[in-house]
Scaffold this motif. Structure first.
Motif, short mmCIF file in Angstrom:
data_model
loop_
_atom_site.label_atom_id
_atom_site.label_comp_id
_atom_site.label_asym_id
_atom_site.label_seq_id
_atom_site.Cartn_x
_atom_site.Cartn_y
_atom_site.Cartn_z
N PRO A 183 15.76 -4.25 1.45
CA PRO A 183 14.90 -3.73 2.52
C PRO A 183 13.43 -4.04 2.25
O PRO A 183 12.92 -3.83 1.15
CB PRO A 183 15.16 -2.21 2.48
CG PRO A 183 16.48 -2.07 1.78
CD PRO A 183 16.53 -3.19 0.79
N PHE A 184 12.76 -4.52 3.28
CA PHE A 184 11.36 -4.92 3.20
C PHE A 184 10.46 -3.80 2.69
O PHE A 184 9.49 -4.04 1.96
CB PHE A 184 10.92 -5.37 4.61
CG PHE A 184 9.47 -5.70 4.76
CD1 PHE A 184 8.83 -6.61 3.93
CD2 PHE A 184 8.72 -5.11 5.78
CE1 PHE A 184 7.48 -6.92 4.09
CE2 PHE A 184 7.37 -5.42 5.95
CZ PHE A 184 6.75 -6.32 5.10
N SER A 185 10.81 -2.55 3.03
CA SER A 185 9.96 -1.42 2.63
C SER A 185 9.82 -1.31 1.11
O SER A 185 8.87 -0.71 0.61
CB SER A 185 10.51 -0.11 3.20
OG SER A 185 11.85 0.07 2.78
N ARG A 186 10.75 -1.91 0.34
CA ARG A 186 10.69 -1.81 -1.13
C ARG A 186 9.69 -2.79 -1.74
O ARG A 186 9.30 -2.64 -2.89
CB ARG A 186 12.07 -2.10 -1.73
CG ARG A 186 13.08 -1.03 -1.40
CD ARG A 186 14.34 -1.25 -2.19
NE ARG A 186 15.47 -0.58 -1.55
CZ ARG A 186 16.73 -0.78 -1.90
NH1 ARG A 186 17.01 -1.62 -2.88
NH2 ARG A 186 17.71 -0.14 -1.29
N SER A 187 9.33 -3.84 -1.00
CA SER A 187 8.43 -4.82 -1.61
C SER A 187 7.25 -5.19 -0.70
O SER A 187 6.50 -6.10 -1.01
CB SER A 187 9.20 -6.09 -1.98
OG SER A 187 9.90 -6.59 -0.85
N CYS A 188 7.12 -4.49 0.45
CA CYS A 188 5.98 -4.82 1.31
C CYS A 188 4.70 -4.34 0.63
O CYS A 188 4.71 -3.39 -0.14
CB CYS A 188 6.14 -4.20 2.69
SG CYS A 188 5.71 -2.49 2.77
N VAL A 189 3.62 -5.05 0.88
CA VAL A 189 2.34 -4.75 0.22
C VAL A 189 1.48 -3.99 1.22
O VAL A 189 1.27 -4.45 2.35
CB VAL A 189 1.64 -6.06 -0.20
CG1 VAL A 189 0.24 -5.78 -0.71
CG2 VAL A 189 2.48 -6.76 -1.26
N ARG A 190 1.01 -2.81 0.78
CA ARG A 190 0.18 -2.00 1.67
C ARG A 190 -1.11 -1.59 0.96
O ARG A 190 -1.07 -1.20 -0.20
CB ARG A 190 0.93 -0.73 2.09
CG ARG A 190 1.93 -0.98 3.20
CD ARG A 190 2.64 0.29 3.60
NE ARG A 190 3.80 0.54 2.76
CZ ARG A 190 4.71 1.45 3.02
NH1 ARG A 190 4.60 2.20 4.09
NH2 ARG A 190 5.73 1.63 2.22
#
Length: 419
Positions: free
Chosen positions: A250-257
């Motif tokens: 899932p993108f939420s685990r490695s997305c940069v914010r």
């Protein structure tokens, strides 16, 4: 980034598939591939996956190009030529060429990688991450590679969490325990829900991690299959789901914010409406995508330009921009701008009024023009007194008008007006 993620990033080749035509962007992709389309004031779409790779610690990158690749290749040569072979860095540009047989085009996404096996092999890297060249997002790929290694997967597929009703246009993962993919369905009428989240589905981002040796094996087998369309989403991934171990990331685990971004941000700007919206969103007070984040810079080719300049200060003729982004080299001469995004070198002349305008580099907007909700292609000269965005029927006759009411204006359209 922890040392393990860093070590894995150094052993990974980032392979960007940038051959996309992007026909839903209409005339914006008449002269350039979708990854080469401008975005965000000074970047191009492909700068996002490339910046993600570099910021993730990956220093070996390959870009496969195909459709109308000239402006894309020129951009890569100008903006991405800082890789040094002596530091074990490289950027390979791989246009479709007659390397294997007389049919020189890449037949599908998997074939684009298969045709370049010898070049990939020469780098001797253990892992490969396949990336799409046409989405806007910030992601630390090293975390995805780490997940791939820890889960002992044959393939790891990057996924975004989307509302189930919106997932019908994507390849969707049916996921069981431990992120394992049980089924991969292309554009399903009834998308399978995410475990524990019945309203969401996991849609493929077109990002895949493989061990290089296994990928070569799969590609060689696929190349011999006459019934295959030689595509990752249609052939390779469903094959691994059936016979091996495929895992969803899932993108939420490695997305940069940054501190400014509350939600994971990923956009496919594949239509004129979506393209206009994503660019205009950047002018918000707190945009969902933070381009001011120095921790995760978006690298690009930056032209040397003087600062933007605003001139004239009389009633009705005041150089003014509100809730707008204005790039270097722009001259706002006695014009009023609201919620606009101007790329490099745009000039607007006296008494013109712009609202919701995306102007590509070196656009010139004539006196007394009134423009609302439009995208203007590079180098277009908007004639004096032109009004767009107020009469839908007239706009549709002269320009490309979308269902969402956005007008796209290109040079040939302006030339037709003048004859």
């Amino acid at each position: 980034m922890d040392t393990e993620s860093q070590r894995l990033a150094q052993q990974t080749l980032a392979f960007v598939l940038a051959g996309g035509r992007g026909s839903r962007l209409m005339e914006l992709t008449e002269r350039r591939a979708k990854p080469a389309v401008y975005f965000g004031g000074k970047s191009r779409i492909i700068d996002f996956p490339l910046s993600n790779a570099v910021n993730s610690g990956m220093r070996r990158i390959a870009v496969a190009t195909q459709y109308k690749a000239h402006s894309l290749i020129r951009h890569l040569q100008r903006g991405w030529s800082f890789f040094r072979a002596e530091r074990n860095e490289s950027l390979d540009i791989l246009p479709a060429s007659q390397r294997l047989d007389e049919e020189n085009w890449y037949k599908g996404t998997a074939d684009a990688v298969a045709q370049n096996i010898d070049i990939i092999e020469s780098h001797g890297l253990k892992y490969i991450i396949i990336l799409a060249g046409d989405h806007i997002y910030k992601q630390d790929y090293s975390l995805m590679v780490k997940h791939h290694v820890e889960s002992e997967a044959d393939v790891t597929v990057g996924c975004i969490e989307v509302p189930r009703e919106e997932a019908t246009g994507f390849g969707v993962m049916h996921v069981g325990e431990d992120d394992r993919i049980l089924d991969f369905v292309e554009k399903p009428a009834d998308p399978p829900p995410m475990p524990g989240h019945p309203d969401l589905a996991l849609a493929s981002m077109g990002i895949y991690v493989f061990e290089t040796a296994l990928l070569f094996e799969l590609l060689r087998k696929d190349a011999e299959d006459e019934n295959s369309s030689h595509d990752f989403g249609k052939d390779i991934i469903p094959g691994v789901v059936k016979t091996g171990k495929a895992v969803a990331h899932p993108f939420s685990r490695s997305c940069v914010r940054s501190g400014q971004e509350t939600e994971p941000y990923w956009r496919d700007v594949g239509t004129v409406d979506a393209f206009w919206q994503a660019n205009i969103d950047l002018t918000d007070f707190t945009p969902e995508l933070d381009l001011y984040d120095n921790e995760w810079p978006i690298w690009t080719y930056s032209e040397l330009t003087p600062p933007a300049k605003f001139i004239h200060n009389e009633e009705g003729r005041r150089g003014l921009a509100l809730s707008s982004m204005v790039s270097g080299g722009c001259i706002i001469s006695g014009s009023q701008l609201y919620r606009c995004l101007l790329f490099t070198g745009v000039q607007t002349h006296s008494y013109s009024a712009l609202d919701g305008v995306i102007a590509m580099p070196y656009v010139d907007i004539g006196r007394n023009a009134r423009l609302t909700n439009i995208v203007v292609d590079r180098g277009v000269a908007i004639p004096e007194g032109l009004v767009v965005g107020e009469d839908p029927e007239l706009d549709a006759k002269r320009f490309r008008r979308t269902e969402g009411g956005i007008c796209l204006i290109t040079k040939p359209m302006i030339e037709r007006l003048e004859h």
